[in-house]
Design an enzyme around this catalytic site. Sequence first.
Site, PDB file in Angstrom:
ATOM      1  N   HIS B  61       0.853  -1.190   0.000  1.00 47.00           N
ATOM      2  CA  HIS B  61       0.000   0.000   0.000  1.00 47.00           C
ATOM      3  C   HIS B  61       0.884   1.233   0.000  1.00 47.00           C
ATOM      4  O   HIS B  61       2.080   1.164   0.267  1.00 47.00           O
ATOM      5  CB  HIS B  61      -0.977  -0.007   1.187  1.00 47.00           C
ATOM      6  CG  HIS B  61      -0.313   0.046   2.530  1.00 47.00           C
ATOM      7  ND1 HIS B  61       0.526  -0.950   2.991  1.00 47.00           N
ATOM      8  CD2 HIS B  61      -0.345   0.981   3.509  1.00 47.00           C
ATOM      9  CE1 HIS B  61       0.963  -0.628   4.190  1.00 47.00           C
ATOM     10  NE2 HIS B  61       0.459   0.536   4.534  1.00 47.00           N
ATOM     11  N   HIS B  63       1.778   3.760   1.759  1.00 43.47           N
ATOM     12  CA  HIS B  63       2.215   4.524   2.921  1.00 43.47           C
ATOM     13  C   HIS B  63       3.741   4.565   2.931  1.00 43.47           C
ATOM     14  O   HIS B  63       4.413   3.569   2.648  1.00 43.47           O
ATOM     15  CB  HIS B  63       1.663   3.917   4.213  1.00 43.47           C
ATOM     16  CG  HIS B  63       0.211   4.250   4.435  1.00 43.47           C
ATOM     17  ND1 HIS B  63      -0.552   3.687   5.425  1.00 43.47           N
ATOM     18  CD2 HIS B  63      -0.606   5.110   3.767  1.00 43.47           C
ATOM     19  CE1 HIS B  63      -1.782   4.187   5.362  1.00 43.47           C
ATOM     20  NE2 HIS B  63      -1.850   5.038   4.364  1.00 43.47           N
ATOM     21  N   ASP B  65       6.166   4.455   4.930  1.00 45.22           N
ATOM     22  CA  ASP B  65       7.059   3.514   5.618  1.00 45.22           C
ATOM     23  C   ASP B  65       7.209   2.192   4.855  1.00 45.22           C
ATOM     24  O   ASP B  65       8.113   1.414   5.158  1.00 45.22           O
ATOM     25  CB  ASP B  65       6.611   3.277   7.076  1.00 45.22           C
ATOM     26  CG  ASP B  65       5.163   2.847   7.208  1.00 45.22           C
ATOM     27  OD1 ASP B  65       4.352   3.168   6.305  1.00 45.22           O
ATOM     28  OD2 ASP B  65       4.823   2.200   8.208  1.00 45.22           O
ATOM     29  N   HIS B  66       6.339   1.946   3.865  1.00 41.91           N
ATOM     30  CA  HIS B  66       6.427   0.718   3.070  1.00 41.91           C
ATOM     31  C   HIS B  66       7.051   0.948   1.693  1.00 41.91           C
ATOM     32  O   HIS B  66       7.178   0.001   0.918  1.00 41.91           O
ATOM     33  CB  HIS B  66       5.031   0.102   2.889  1.00 41.91           C
ATOM     34  CG  HIS B  66       4.451  -0.401   4.167  1.00 41.91           C
ATOM     35  ND1 HIS B  66       4.362  -1.736   4.476  1.00 41.91           N
ATOM     36  CD2 HIS B  66       3.978   0.262   5.255  1.00 41.91           C
ATOM     37  CE1 HIS B  66       3.838  -1.879   5.679  1.00 41.91           C
ATOM     38  NE2 HIS B  66       3.587  -0.683   6.170  1.00 41.91           N
ATOM     39  N   HIS B 138      -7.200  -1.531   5.509  1.00 46.11           N
ATOM     40  CA  HIS B 138      -6.301  -0.599   6.179  1.00 46.11           C
ATOM     41  C   HIS B 138      -6.885   0.801   5.973  1.00 46.11           C
ATOM     42  O   HIS B 138      -8.089   0.937   5.734  1.00 46.11           O
ATOM     43  CB  HIS B 138      -4.899  -0.764   5.555  1.00 46.11           C
ATOM     44  CG  HIS B 138      -3.810  -0.032   6.261  1.00 46.11           C
ATOM     45  ND1 HIS B 138      -3.658  -0.019   7.636  1.00 46.11           N
ATOM     46  CD2 HIS B 138      -2.774   0.723   5.781  1.00 46.11           C
ATOM     47  CE1 HIS B 138      -2.590   0.698   7.953  1.00 46.11           C
ATOM     48  NE2 HIS B 138      -2.043   1.164   6.852  1.00 46.11           N
ATOM     49  N   ASP B 209      -0.572  -4.304   5.775  1.00 50.10           N
ATOM     50  CA  ASP B 209      -1.145  -3.626   6.951  1.00 50.10           C
ATOM     51  C   ASP B 209      -2.656  -3.780   6.890  1.00 50.10           C
ATOM     52  O   ASP B 209      -3.285  -3.388   5.902  1.00 50.10           O
ATOM     53  CB  ASP B 209      -0.814  -2.126   6.928  1.00 50.10           C
ATOM     54  CG  ASP B 209       0.622  -1.854   7.355  1.00 50.10           C
ATOM     55  OD1 ASP B 209       1.398  -2.808   7.501  1.00 50.10           O
ATOM     56  OD2 ASP B 209       0.957  -0.661   7.548  1.00 50.10           O
ATOM     57  N   HIS B 267       6.412  -5.753  11.918  1.00 51.95           N
ATOM     58  CA  HIS B 267       5.805  -4.420  11.824  1.00 51.95           C
ATOM     59  C   HIS B 267       5.057  -4.056  13.102  1.00 51.95           C
ATOM     60  O   HIS B 267       3.959  -3.518  13.051  1.00 51.95           O
ATOM     61  CB  HIS B 267       4.852  -4.408  10.612  1.00 51.95           C
ATOM     62  CG  HIS B 267       4.510  -3.030  10.106  1.00 51.95           C
ATOM     63  ND1 HIS B 267       5.385  -1.975  10.094  1.00 51.95           N
ATOM     64  CD2 HIS B 267       3.346  -2.534   9.579  1.00 51.95           C
ATOM     65  CE1 HIS B 267       4.789  -0.902   9.579  1.00 51.95           C
ATOM     66  NE2 HIS B 267       3.562  -1.213   9.271  1.00 51.95           N
TER      67      HIS B 267
END
Lengths: 311, 311
Positions: B61, B63, B65-66, B138, B209, B267
Site C-alpha cells: 500500500h 504509505h 514507511d512501506h 487498512h 497492513d 511491523h
Amino acid sequence: MIDVIFLGTGGSMPTEGRNLPSIAFQYEGQILLFDCGEDLQRQIERAGIGLNKRMAIFISHMHADHILGLPGLLLRFSLLGRFKPLNIYGPPELIEYVKVNQATINLGTTFESIVYSIEAGPVYEDHELIVNAFEVEHRGYALGYQIIHKRPTGVFLPEKAKELGIPQGPLWGKLSDGERVVLDDGTVIDPSQVTGPPPNPIKIVYSGDTRPCDALRNASKDANILISEAMFSSEHSHLAPPRGHMTSIEAATIALESNVDLLVLTHYSPRYEDGSVIEEEAKSIFPNTILARDLMRITIDKNGRYKIITQ
Amino acid sequence: MIDVIFLGTGGSMPTEGRNLPSIAFQYEGQILLFDCGEDLQRQIERAGIGLNKRMAIFISHMHADHILGLPGLLLRFSLLGRFKPLNIYGPPELIEYVKVNQATINLGTTFESIVYSIEAGPVYEDHELIVNAFEVEHRGYALGYQIIHKRPTGVFLPEKAKELGIPQGPLWGKLSDGERVVLDDGTVIDPSQVTGPPPNPIKIVYSGDTRPCDALRNASKDANILISEAMFSSEHSHLAPPRGHMTSIEAATIALESNVDLLVLTHYSPRYEDGSVIEEEAKSIFPNTILARDLMRITIDKNGRYKIITQ
C-alpha cells in the site's frame, strides 16, 4: 556558538559507516539542515536533534542521494506530532517532488511545510545566521551554500564594563554575547561599548556537488570552514569532469586559493571507504584538512575557534 | 527451496534494530521483494542479494514507511549497472510515484522498470511461484499477498528409478527437484513416475497492513507460514481500529482460525522495541509464533519444512 553536525558523509551510495549527505547547523534551539540523504530520520535521532526545533532545510540539487531522506523526515515529524512549520528551500523541481510525495505516500499533516524554489543570492536570515546560495557546476542546476554568522562581537572587556558602572553578573554575560542591556537607571548599554573590535563574521561554506568553479572560490574567500565534496582521488581524476565532481586535490586547491581556515572533506566515493587517500592527497596541498565522519560535530565559538568532536 | 529474508521488520519509524518493512523471497537466482522500507538498499547489501538477479517488487500500500526505500534501490541498481528489467506491482498511485521520482531526482536509466497497477487476484507467475494479491482493510487501498510454490514434488523413490533403468547421478537430482529428464535411449521420464504423492503446495501469506478481515483469513487457510503485522499489544488495542492495524492477539487468532503452521509477527510499534509483549500475547493464542528480526532468514524446503536462521 554553532554546532555543525555531519549526519551523513557518504558518496552516491550509503555504506555501513556512512549515510548519504546531510549536515545540520545547530544554534540556540534552531536547526538548519543542508541536504537530506536516505535514512536521515535515524541519523537525526542518533544526533539527538529534537522534534520541535525551529528548522529550515536547504537542498543543494535534485539528485536522489541528496534528497531521499526528506520524505521520511517529514513522516517521522508528523508521526511524533511536530507542530512547528518547516520551510524547505531548493531547486524548482523540489516543489513538485514534495507535493507528489505528500499526495501519494501519506506523509501526514501535523505541521505545515512550505517549499521555496530558490536562485543564487540571499535565501534565508534569522537572528543569528544568513544563508546565501550560489550556483555551482554539477550535472543540472545545483547550489552551494554560504552560511554567515551575522552578529560578531569582540572580546568582552571587564574594565570598560566596570567604568560604565555595570554590575558583574548576568548583564556581563549578555553584553559578552552581543546583546544590548538596560541598567537600573534606564541607561542602555550597547555591546560595542564594552567589547574590543569585532572579529570578522564567521563564514562556513558547503560546496554541494560541483566541479571547481569561481562561484565556490568566491563564496569561500577567507571562510572559517569550507565543507567540500571530494568524490575522487587523483587515480580516478578522469571521472571528475564528466560526473561533475571534484578530486580531493581540486577541493584542497580551492581551500588554498580562497584562504580558508579549515577544509572538511565529505561525499567521497565508497571505493575509498576509509578515506585515507582522499585525506592524504588533499593534505599535500592544504594541510589543515580533515575528513568528515558520520555524527562528527564541529563546535565553533563566536570568535571562529573550533573544536572537533568525533563519536 | 525458498529463502524468506526479513530485510526490515520495524513499525512506522525505523529504530536502531529494525529497518522499515521489506521481505525478500529468494529462490533459484530469483528475488520477489514485498514492500520497500527506507534504507532498503543497505539491507539488500547486508543480506547479500545480488545486483542482477531476476527480480519483481510488490508494494502492499502507498504509505511512506512501506515504500521510501524503492527510489534508493533503483538508484543503487543504476549506479552499479544493473541491466535486467525490473517489474514493480502495487496500487494505482505507484505509477505516478515512480514516474515523478524518475523525472525529478535522477534515478538513472541503466535498466527498465515498469510499474503495474494491480487489483486482487493473480498478479505474477514464474517457473516456481505464483503471487496472488488480496484486498485488506487498512486506511485506503491496501493489499496482502499470497505466495504459492506451484511445482510440488513428492518424495523421490530410488527403487522406482532403478526399475526404470535410470542411472544413479545427476538425473536422480533433477527428477527429485521436479524436472523431467531424457534418458540416453530417448525415453522421457516425468518426475511423477519416480516420486511419491505430491504434498500440498507450499503457501506463504504476507498480510500487509490490515485489520482482521476475511480476505486475510481465506488467503491464509492452511498456509505454511503467515507473516503478519501486529502493530499493537492488547494494552493499546483501542488504537488498532482507527489506525487500520491489528493487535498481536488478533493476528494470532487469524493464524488459529486459518490453521496455519507458523505465524511470524512483524511491523510492531517501536514502543515495544524488544517485542516480548507482542510475542507473548500472540503465543497465548497461537503457540507456534515467532517474531521476525531484521536479516532473519526462513529456509523452506519443497516439503514445507522450515528452518529459521537469525544473525
